[in-house]
Design a protein around this motif. Structure first.
Motif, PDB file in Angstrom:
ATOM      1  N   ASP C  30      -4.046   9.326  -3.826  1.00 42.91           N
ATOM      2  CA  ASP C  30      -5.450   8.925  -3.829  1.00 42.91           C
ATOM      3  C   ASP C  30      -6.369  10.135  -3.821  1.00 42.91           C
ATOM      4  N   LEU C  31      -6.021  11.115  -2.979  1.00 39.03           N
ATOM      5  CA  LEU C  31      -6.982  12.186  -2.728  1.00 39.03           C
ATOM      6  C   LEU C  31      -6.806  13.381  -3.665  1.00 39.03           C
ATOM      7  N   PHE C  32      -5.560  13.635  -4.132  1.00 36.90           N
ATOM      8  CA  PHE C  32      -5.348  14.870  -4.891  1.00 36.90           C
ATOM      9  C   PHE C  32      -4.832  14.639  -6.298  1.00 36.90           C
ATOM     10  N   GLU C  42     -16.367  11.066  -5.993  1.00 37.16           N
ATOM     11  CA  GLU C  42     -15.264  10.918  -5.053  1.00 37.16           C
ATOM     12  C   GLU C  42     -15.248   9.561  -4.368  1.00 37.16           C
ATOM     13  N   ARG C  45     -12.597   6.892  -4.884  1.00 30.89           N
ATOM     14  CA  ARG C  45     -11.253   6.938  -4.297  1.00 30.89           C
ATOM     15  C   ARG C  45     -11.065   5.926  -3.178  1.00 30.89           C
ATOM     16  N   ILE C  46     -12.171   5.504  -2.549  1.00 25.63           N
ATOM     17  CA  ILE C  46     -12.075   4.509  -1.481  1.00 25.63           C
ATOM     18  C   ILE C  46     -11.448   3.226  -2.003  1.00 25.63           C
ATOM     19  N   TYR C  48      -8.969   2.500  -3.716  1.00 23.24           N
ATOM     20  CA  TYR C  48      -7.520   2.272  -3.618  1.00 23.24           C
ATOM     21  C   TYR C  48      -7.136   1.637  -2.285  1.00 23.24           C
ATOM     22  N   VAL C  49      -7.667   2.156  -1.191  1.00 26.34           N
ATOM     23  CA  VAL C  49      -7.333   1.543   0.100  1.00 26.34           C
ATOM     24  C   VAL C  49      -8.082   0.236   0.285  1.00 26.34           C
TER      25      VAL C  49
END
Lengths: 245, 56, 239
Positions: C30-32, C42, C45-46, C48-49
């Motif tokens: 998710d982050l990298f 950015e 990216r939230i 996904y969770v």
């Protein structure tokens, strides 16, 4: 699920099926409705408190919104449904609680009749009370808010909404009468369960009152009807388990 | 490595609350396990004491 | 004494470790691994969770319905414990969904919360299952409590269905629909392709595993708790 250490099974109620119910289904339903109506006409304990509650709620709302015609117009559907729901909860809580406290619920359950007939009898009785309240309320709002609510289409939506509301309400109030704080429990379990019905009812009645085109409200009415059918089917299937003793 | 661009603060916040909630669920269960374990030990102790009392 | 078969316990330990590893990999992806989205930066990216935890709550609440029917049919108390465990874990995941949604909405919609159909319905869903817990605590007779909980667990699923259906039928929502048809004109949608898609699927899988693991542990906790309760009563009655 064999995860329990001391696996335990609750006793199932014995199903001694009567080969053929003695009384025809709809006669049972009619008898229960008729019994409730007659008891209510004699005692008037339920309908009186519902009417008084409605009157007071409308008073409070019209005092709050008195000077502002715009505010009244934009909130009238909200006022309508909020009052129907809370007056309805008042009645629903009473309907089964009274039956249980007098011990007549046991007598009803002992009778050799289909339990779902009992449910529909109770539900139709509650529906009639809520509809009477809704009609009085619409008349009151028409007079006090000076906005005509007497439209056949709106009436149809109110009937549909009340059908869904009383179906879920009757099912859940027959559970909440056994709870420790029954008056507080009913709204807590009823409101979230019945909101799918209420949201569609509120939105379509708002659109109808604002005289919007058919395409704006018809999908909501359709969904409202679908929700009604689903809830009636679920209540028909589940009521047996709620009242089994 | 950490060349996060726009709205990185909100992203960090989102992941932080996710971790917080998941961790909270795990911690809650762990704590209840511990409390129950302690109660179980206590019951064992009382039962053992009673057995000794009867034997005397 | 709690005697689970050692094999089951081993499986549970295995999936627990697997869940932790999967979660770490998922966070890394998710982050990298996945690049930031063009317009949302950015904050995207939230998502996904956000979707992963919603899947978790959906699985749990679906399992509650299953547990309800199974309990009413068999009257096996284990099914009731299964239902309760699922509701509690589902409530946690639903809370994660709501809060991550809020942190995403702040930069994208410029507000933490809006009374938009999707958000309204998910809030109702949460309240419905909180009411399930309230109902359980309000009924004293244990057999009746299990029966009513089973019925209410089935009825409350209406709010989950409502949450899923609402953005597909209501044209005035601003919540993006990532999979499936929509009539809406959402604010903050994006296309799910390439690495974004792979990351999403990995997250969904991870959260499904985490859900199963948490529910499993919660079941064992409940078994232990009921057992301790039972032993306590026995000891007290002997005194």
């Amino acid at each position: 699920m064999s995860e329990t250490a001391h696996s335990k099974t609750d006793a199932k109620p014995k199903r001694t099926r009567v080969a053929r119910p003695v009384t025809p289904y709809w006669r049972v339903v009619r008898a229960v409705v008729w019994k409730d109506l007659r008891a209510e006409v004699r005692s008037r304990e339920m309908i009186n408190s519902m009417i008084l509650f409605t009157l007071m709620t409308v008073m409070v709302f019209s005092i709050a919104l008195e000077l502002d015609r715009e505010a009244r117009e934009s909130t009238v559907t909200g006022v309508l449904w909020v009052t129907i729901v809370f007056a309805g909860i008042l009645g629903l809580g009473r309907s089964l609680a009274a039956e249980k406290d007098r011990g007549s619920l046991d007598a009803l359950l002992l009778a050799p009749i289909d339990r779902s007939a009992l449910f529909f009898g109770k539900m139709i009785g509650n529906l009639l009370f809520v509809l009477v309240i809704a009609l009085i309320l619409m008349l009151l709002l028409t007079i006090l808010f000076n906005i005509s609510l007497m439209k056949p289409l709106l009436l149809a939506v109110v009937v549909l909404g009340c059908v869904g509301f009383t179906t879920v309400g009757t099912l859940l109030s027959s559970m909440s009468v056994y709870a420790r704080a029954r008056e507080a429990m009913l709204p807590i379990i009823l409101m979230p369960a019945v909101l799918p019905v209420l949201i569609f009812a509120v939105r379509s009645s708002a659109a109808i009152l604002e005289a919007k085109p058919r395409a704006d409200w018809f999908p909501d009415v359709q969904l409202l009807a679908v929700a009604d059918v689903l809830f009636i089917a679920a209540a028909y299937a589940l009521f047996d388990f709620v009242v089994e003793e | 490595m950490f060349d996060f661009g726009d709205n990185a603060d909100y992203m960090a916040m989102g992941y932080a609350v996710t971790g917080l909630f998941l961790g909270g669920m795990v911690l809650w269960m762990y704590l209840r396990y511990r409390v129950l374990g302690r109660e179980q030990d206590l019951i064992d102790q009382i039962e053992a004491e009673e057995r000794d009392g009867k034997n005397k | 004494m709690t005697d689970y078969s050692p094999q089951r316990t081993k499986i549970l330990q295995g999936v627990t470790i697997a869940a932790v590893v999967l979660f770490i990999i998922a966070i890394y992806l998710d982050l990298f691994w996945v690049g930031p989205e063009k317009t949302q930066g950015e904050a995207q990216r939230i998502f996904y969770v956000h979707l992963g935890s919603f899947l978790g709550s959906f699985i749990s609440f679906g399992a509650t319905v299953w547990a309800g029917f199974a309990y009413l049919r068999t009257r096996n108390v284990s099914w009731d414990i299964f239902g309760l465990a699922n509701v509690e874990i589902g409530l946690g995941f639903a809370a994660i969904t709501i809060v991550t949604g809020m942190t995403w909405a702040r930069p994208i919609w410029n507000t933490w919360w809006t009374w938009e159909p999707r958000l309204t319905s998910v809030a109702i869903m949460w309240l419905a299952y909180a009411a399930y817990i309230m109902l359980r605590s309000g009924i004293e007779d244990p057999e009746r409590r299990r029966r009513f909980a089973a019925v209410y667990g089935i009825v409350a699923f209406a709010s989950v269905l409502f949450t899923i259906i609402i953005i597909r039928v209501r044209p005035d929502t601003i919540h993006p629909v990532v999979a499936g048809p929509t009539q809406a004109d959402p604010e903050g949608g994006f296309s799910v392709t390439g690495r974004i898609r792979d990351t999403l699927f990995f997250n969904l899988f991870t959260f499904a595993v985490i859900t199963v693991v948490l529910v499993w542990h919660r079941i064992r906790l409940e078994n232990l708790s009921q057992q301790v309760q039972w032993r306590k009563i026995q000891v007290l009655s002997e005194l």
